[in-house]
Scaffold this active site. Structure first.
Site, short mmCIF file in Angstrom:
data_model
loop_
_atom_site.label_atom_id
_atom_site.label_comp_id
_atom_site.label_asym_id
_atom_site.label_seq_id
_atom_site.Cartn_x
_atom_site.Cartn_y
_atom_site.Cartn_z
N LEU A 368 3.60 2.77 5.50
CA LEU A 368 3.56 3.51 6.76
C LEU A 368 2.32 4.39 6.77
CD1 LEU A 368 4.88 4.41 9.46
CD2 LEU A 368 5.85 6.34 8.19
N GLU A 369 1.50 4.23 7.81
CA GLU A 369 0.32 5.06 8.02
C GLU A 369 0.65 6.11 9.08
OE1 GLU A 369 -2.84 4.91 6.79
OE2 GLU A 369 -2.91 3.00 5.70
N SER A 370 0.87 7.35 8.67
CA SER A 370 1.13 8.42 9.63
C SER A 370 -0.19 8.92 10.19
CB SER A 370 1.90 9.57 8.97
OG SER A 370 1.30 9.94 7.74
#
Length: 404
Positions: A368-370
């Site tokens: 997951l790339e926030s």
């Protein structure tokens, strides 16, 4: 002739809203500091027009840079203006500077985002050059002003947070190794005796601070929410909130003290951090207990919100390809800032954590790339929304894993 052309260009650019680089003041009543945890900036100077010019120092062993965090002490009674002069060479930026809004604080605790930003050309008369710079202005006035690329999250912040949850009987806080500079790497375990395990890894890249708030949100959801409680009936969790402890301490963006990108060290194992993490995970891998790894990162893509990285389905087992697809499908239902159905393909490069663990052990790694600056719904993220994204991810995992 060159001087004449540059002079004419300088004048025309000024009228087009592009600034010329004025001479710098040698003396001023402004002082600067990066002498604190995660502090990073270089060449801090006050220009003749009163604005503050600075650059971002590169990490050891690489030319990637993006993180800055410094302190300005001044009795100035109007908002400070800043010019980042090496913005063009920063990691994965370009048009991304247009959505970047640095943050400011008078006490290092309450932060406010910049409102006025501009990525545009600047003419330097001193060395007769033209380059793009990033300009921004503080929305607050304070004698002591902290300035950062995004919300800081330091090793001290993590220690303070772990101190608030250590009394929970399902939580065990320990360490699994040391860094290049001999700092302990913390490990948080929740219900670890369970038959199946999920590992969560954060801060392989130390300057990616939003993911730490996502990680906190996941931990809190595992401890407090109904979805977390249901997951814990089937899965134990081993959580590494900050792997690159030295990098966080020293204000690096992408590498450890030895100049190693920990996110690409899973074939050579040249860093102590990845060696230690691999050894700690190996028991769960060899015993067939490891169901999933969640690898948390941060990005600043203006076209996306918080997004996933996709491992091509033909590289995964049928079960893991279905698991990946299902998580992508449901995650966006739990938070509007998550862009679940539009993943970005993970680079097919050697040594990347997810690729290496999948190829060698058949273990799936969910990325997951926030986003630092933008949610999928166009809203601007902050620590509270990143916490909520972490909780949403726990809900998505519960829906998918408990329906298998």
């Amino acid at each position: 002739m060159r001087y004449l052309i540059l002079k004419i260009t300088c004048i025309s650019l000024l009228f087009a809203g592009i600034s010329a680089n004025m001479d710098l003041l040698a003396d001023s009543d402004v002082t600067f500091s990066t002498n604190f945890e995660s502090g990073a900036a270089a060449d801090l100077k006050v220009r003749q027009d009163g604005s503050i010019e600075f650059s971002i120092p590169p990490d050891p062993g690489g030319d990637q840079y993006l993180w800055f965090y410094f302190q300005v002490i001044s009795k100035k009674k109007e908002p400070h203006r800043f010019i980042l002069k090496n913005a063009t060479g920063a990691h994965q930026t370009g048009k991304r500077w247009n959505i970047t809004k640095p943050i400011f604080s008078a006490d290092g605790e309450k932060w406010v985002r910049a409102q006025k930003v501009q990525y545009a050309r600047q003419v330097s008369i001193s060395d007769m050059s033209i380059a793009k710079v990033f300009r921004f202005q503080s929305p607050i006035i304070a004698e002591t002003l902290y300035v950062a690329y995004s919300y800081p999250y330091t090793n001290t912040d993590l220690r303070d947070y772990l101190g608030t949850i250590c009394i929970d009987q399902s939580v065990e806080i320990t360490k699994f190794g040391s860094t290049e500079e001999e700092r302990p790497i913390p490990l948080l375990q929740i219900d670890s005796p369970r038959e199946k395990k999920i590992w969560i890894i954060g801060r392989e890249h130390p300057g990616e601070t939003p993911l730490s708030f996502v990680c906190e949100g996941m931990i809190q959801a595992l401890l407090d929410s109904p979805a977390g409680w249901k997951l814990r009936q089937s899965y134990g969790f081993s959580i590494v909130p900050i792997l690159n402890v030295d990098g966080v301490e020293n204000g690096y963006y992408y590498h450890n003290t030895g100049g190693v990108n920990l996110a690409r060290d899973w074939e050579e194992f040249s860093s102590q951090e990845v060696q230690s993490l691999h050894s700690a995970m190996l028991h769960d891998i060899e015993n067939g207990r490891l169901k999933l790894i969640v690898n948390l990162h941060s990005s600043n893509d203006p076209s996306k919100g918080h997004f996933f990285l996709r491992i091509p389905e033909n590289k995964l087992s049928a079960d893991n390809a279905l698991l990946q697809k299902r998580i992508f499908e449901v995650a966006g239902n739990y938070h509007p800032q998550i862009q679940g159905r539009s993943p970005v393909t993970l680079y097919d490069l050697p040594g990347i954590t997810g690729n290496a663990l999948n190829e060698k052990y058949g273990v799936y790694c969910l990325y997951l790339e926030s986003n630092y600056s933008r949610g999928a719904d166009g809203t601007i993220p902050d620590p509270q929304s990143w916490h909520a994204v972490g909780e949403a991810l726990v809900k998505a995992l519960a829906e998918v894993l408990l329906s298998e």
